[in-house]
Scaffold this motif. Structure first.
Motif, PDB file in Angstrom:
ATOM      1  N   GLY A  15      95.195  79.623 108.989  1.00  0.00           N
ATOM      2  CA  GLY A  15      95.015  80.055 110.362  1.00  0.00           C
ATOM      3  C   GLY A  15      94.098  81.247 110.510  1.00  0.00           C
ATOM      4  O   GLY A  15      93.685  81.582 111.629  1.00  0.00           O
ATOM      5  N   GLY A  16      93.762  81.874 109.409  1.00  0.00           N
ATOM      6  CA  GLY A  16      92.903  83.046 109.433  1.00  0.00           C
ATOM      7  C   GLY A  16      91.423  82.691 109.462  1.00  0.00           C
ATOM      8  O   GLY A  16      91.049  81.518 109.563  1.00  0.00           O
ATOM      9  N   ASP A  65      82.829  66.263 109.497  1.00  0.00           N
ATOM     10  CA  ASP A  65      83.853  66.084 110.520  1.00  0.00           C
ATOM     11  C   ASP A  65      85.051  67.016 110.339  1.00  0.00           C
ATOM     12  O   ASP A  65      85.633  67.481 111.323  1.00  0.00           O
ATOM     13  N   SER A  66      85.414  67.302 109.115  1.00  0.00           N
ATOM     14  CA  SER A  66      86.642  68.062 108.862  1.00  0.00           C
ATOM     15  C   SER A  66      86.546  69.525 109.295  1.00  0.00           C
ATOM     16  O   SER A  66      87.570  70.203 109.389  1.00  0.00           O
ATOM     17  N   VAL A  67      85.343  70.024 109.558  1.00  0.00           N
ATOM     18  CA  VAL A  67      85.206  71.431 109.956  1.00  0.00           C
ATOM     19  C   VAL A  67      84.708  71.594 111.393  1.00  0.00           C
ATOM     20  O   VAL A  67      84.622  72.720 111.888  1.00  0.00           O
ATOM     21  N   LYS A  68      84.385  70.494 112.044  1.00  0.00           N
ATOM     22  CA  LYS A  68      83.892  70.580 113.435  1.00  0.00           C
ATOM     23  C   LYS A  68      84.926  71.270 114.319  1.00  0.00           C
ATOM     24  O   LYS A  68      86.112  70.972 114.265  1.00  0.00           O
ATOM     25  N   GLY A  69      84.435  72.218 115.135  1.00  0.00           N
ATOM     26  CA  GLY A  69      85.323  72.953 116.024  1.00  0.00           C
ATOM     27  C   GLY A  69      85.970  74.154 115.371  1.00  0.00           C
ATOM     28  O   GLY A  69      86.582  74.974 116.059  1.00  0.00           O
ATOM     29  N   ARG A  70      85.847  74.277 114.055  1.00  0.00           N
ATOM     30  CA  ARG A  70      86.450  75.411 113.344  1.00  0.00           C
ATOM     31  C   ARG A  70      85.394  76.294 112.681  1.00  0.00           C
ATOM     32  O   ARG A  70      85.558  77.503 112.624  1.00  0.00           O
ATOM     33  N   MET A  86      84.116  80.869 109.593  1.00  0.00           N
ATOM     34  CA  MET A  86      85.186  79.897 109.360  1.00  0.00           C
ATOM     35  C   MET A  86      86.463  80.386 110.038  1.00  0.00           C
ATOM     36  O   MET A  86      86.998  81.425 109.666  1.00  0.00           O
ATOM     37  N   ASN A  87      86.896  79.643 111.042  1.00  0.00           N
ATOM     38  CA  ASN A  87      88.119  79.975 111.777  1.00  0.00           C
ATOM     39  C   ASN A  87      89.175  78.898 111.552  1.00  0.00           C
ATOM     40  O   ASN A  87      88.866  77.797 111.090  1.00  0.00           O
ATOM     41  N   SER A  88      90.412  79.233 111.892  1.00  0.00           N
ATOM     42  CA  SER A  88      91.528  78.284 111.750  1.00  0.00           C
ATOM     43  C   SER A  88      91.533  77.646 110.370  1.00  0.00           C
ATOM     44  O   SER A  88      91.646  76.429 110.224  1.00  0.00           O
ATOM     45  N   LEU A  89      91.398  78.464 109.366  1.00  0.00           N
ATOM     46  CA  LEU A  89      91.292  77.952 108.001  1.00  0.00           C
ATOM     47  C   LEU A  89      92.570  77.256 107.564  1.00  0.00           C
ATOM     48  O   LEU A  89      93.689  77.640 107.964  1.00  0.00           O
ATOM     49  N   LYS A  90      92.375  76.232 106.749  1.00  0.00           N
ATOM     50  CA  LYS A  90      93.483  75.420 106.234  1.00  0.00           C
ATOM     51  C   LYS A  90      93.474  75.477 104.704  1.00  0.00           C
ATOM     52  O   LYS A  90      92.419  75.700 104.099  1.00  0.00           O
ATOM     53  N   PRO A  91      94.621  75.239 104.077  1.00  0.00           N
ATOM     54  CA  PRO A  91      94.638  75.238 102.607  1.00  0.00           C
ATOM     55  C   PRO A  91      93.622  74.269 102.008  1.00  0.00           C
ATOM     56  O   PRO A  91      93.054  74.555 100.948  1.00  0.00           O
ATOM     57  N   ALA A 112      66.639  72.354  96.921  1.00  0.00           N
ATOM     58  CA  ALA A 112      65.970  72.877  95.734  1.00  0.00           C
ATOM     59  C   ALA A 112      66.569  74.183  95.224  1.00  0.00           C
ATOM     60  O   ALA A 112      66.453  74.500  94.043  1.00  0.00           O
ATOM     61  N   TYR A 113      67.181  74.936  96.121  1.00  0.00           N
ATOM     62  CA  TYR A 113      67.657  76.271  95.753  1.00  0.00           C
ATOM     63  C   TYR A 113      69.142  76.407  96.091  1.00  0.00           C
ATOM     64  O   TYR A 113      69.593  75.950  97.149  1.00  0.00           O
ATOM     65  N   TRP A 114      69.861  77.079  95.177  1.00  0.00           N
ATOM     66  CA  TRP A 114      71.307  77.237  95.330  1.00  0.00           C
ATOM     67  C   TRP A 114      71.724  78.663  95.008  1.00  0.00           C
ATOM     68  O   TRP A 114      71.148  79.305  94.123  1.00  0.00           O
ATOM     69  N   GLY A 115      72.763  79.117  95.728  1.00  0.00           N
ATOM     70  CA  GLY A 115      73.387  80.371  95.364  1.00  0.00           C
ATOM     71  C   GLY A 115      74.361  80.147  94.230  1.00  0.00           C
ATOM     72  O   GLY A 115      74.573  79.016  93.770  1.00  0.00           O
ATOM     73  N   GLN A 116      74.984  81.232  93.794  1.00  0.00           N
ATOM     74  CA  GLN A 116      75.886  81.152  92.646  1.00  0.00           C
ATOM     75  C   GLN A 116      77.276  80.653  93.035  1.00  0.00           C
ATOM     76  O   GLN A 116      78.074  80.293  92.169  1.00  0.00           O
ATOM     77  N   GLY A 117      77.555  80.630  94.323  1.00  0.00           N
ATOM     78  CA  GLY A 117      78.854  80.174  94.792  1.00  0.00           C
ATOM     79  C   GLY A 117      79.819  81.328  94.988  1.00  0.00           C
ATOM     80  O   GLY A 117      79.723  82.359  94.301  1.00  0.00           O
ATOM     81  N   ILE A 118      80.742  81.160  95.944  1.00  0.00           N
ATOM     82  CA  ILE A 118      81.732  82.192  96.201  1.00  0.00           C
ATOM     83  C   ILE A 118      83.067  81.515  96.531  1.00  0.00           C
ATOM     84  O   ILE A 118      83.097  80.498  97.217  1.00  0.00           O
ATOM     85  N   GLN A 119      84.131  82.102  95.995  1.00  0.00           N
ATOM     86  CA  GLN A 119      85.449  81.490  96.142  1.00  0.00           C
ATOM     87  C   GLN A 119      86.057  81.808  97.504  1.00  0.00           C
ATOM     88  O   GLN A 119      86.051  82.961  97.947  1.00  0.00           O
ATOM     89  N   VAL A 120      86.585  80.763  98.139  1.00  0.00           N
ATOM     90  CA  VAL A 120      87.392  80.907  99.345  1.00  0.00           C
ATOM     91  C   VAL A 120      88.742  80.263  99.050  1.00  0.00           C
ATOM     92  O   VAL A 120      88.805  79.086  98.673  1.00  0.00           O
ATOM     93  N   THR A 121      89.804  81.047  99.192  1.00  0.00           N
ATOM     94  CA  THR A 121      91.149  80.545  98.934  1.00  0.00           C
ATOM     95  C   THR A 121      91.999  80.734 100.180  1.00  0.00           C
ATOM     96  O   THR A 121      92.085  81.856 100.699  1.00  0.00           O
ATOM     97  N   VAL A 122      92.593  79.649 100.658  1.00  0.00           N
ATOM     98  CA  VAL A 122      93.437  79.693 101.853  1.00  0.00           C
ATOM     99  C   VAL A 122      94.870  79.373 101.428  1.00  0.00           C
ATOM    100  O   VAL A 122      95.145  78.280 100.927  1.00  0.00           O
ATOM    101  N   SER A 123      95.755  80.342 101.625  1.00  0.00           N
ATOM    102  CA  SER A 123      97.152  80.149 101.234  1.00  0.00           C
ATOM    103  C   SER A 123      97.950  79.561 102.393  1.00  0.00           C
ATOM    104  O   SER A 123      97.674  79.844 103.563  1.00  0.00           O
TER     105      SER A 123
END
Length: 124
Positions: A15-16, A65-70, A86-91, A112-123
């Protein structure tokens, strides 16, 4: 070459909200089309959102589709920075999130180009 650096990830309760940032450097004219992808443990990397401008500076945005509206993708061209609010986050949003540049499609192989990635954890 383009260098992409993500920031803003972390741990949040369901929800955060979180806002991811991706700052580009180098040949930033290659960042006209950019996107966000994510990869959960044991799963394929999946498309989340993209943003691109055409020759008339009209902006096009797509979401899975899974993130539309959020989730909301946006960019600040003066700062060479891409955002993902990112709002209304889900696990099930838990994943490593990647910023990518060089394509306005949903196909990760076209970027062609990518970042290193970052962790998002939703409890829960």
């Amino acid at each position: 070459q383009v260098q992409l650096v993500e920031s803003g990830g972390g741990l949040v309760q369901a929800g955060g909200s979180l806002r991811l940032s991706c700052t580009a450097s180098g040949r930033t004219f290659s960042t006209n089309a950019m996107g966000w992808f994510r990869q959960a443990p044991g799963k394929e990397r999946e498309f989340v959102a993209n943003i691109r401008r055409d020759m008339r500076y009209i902006t096009y945005i797509e979401y899975t589709d899974s993130v539309k509206g959020r989730f909301t993708i946006s960019r600040d061209n003066a700062k060479n920075t891409l955002y993902l609010q990112m709002n209304s986050l889900k696990p099930e949003d838990t994943a490593v999130y990647y910023c990518a540049a060089g394509s306005g499609t949903r196909d990760a192989q076209k970027y062609a180009y990518w970042g290193q990635g970052i962790q998002v954890t939703v409890s829960a």
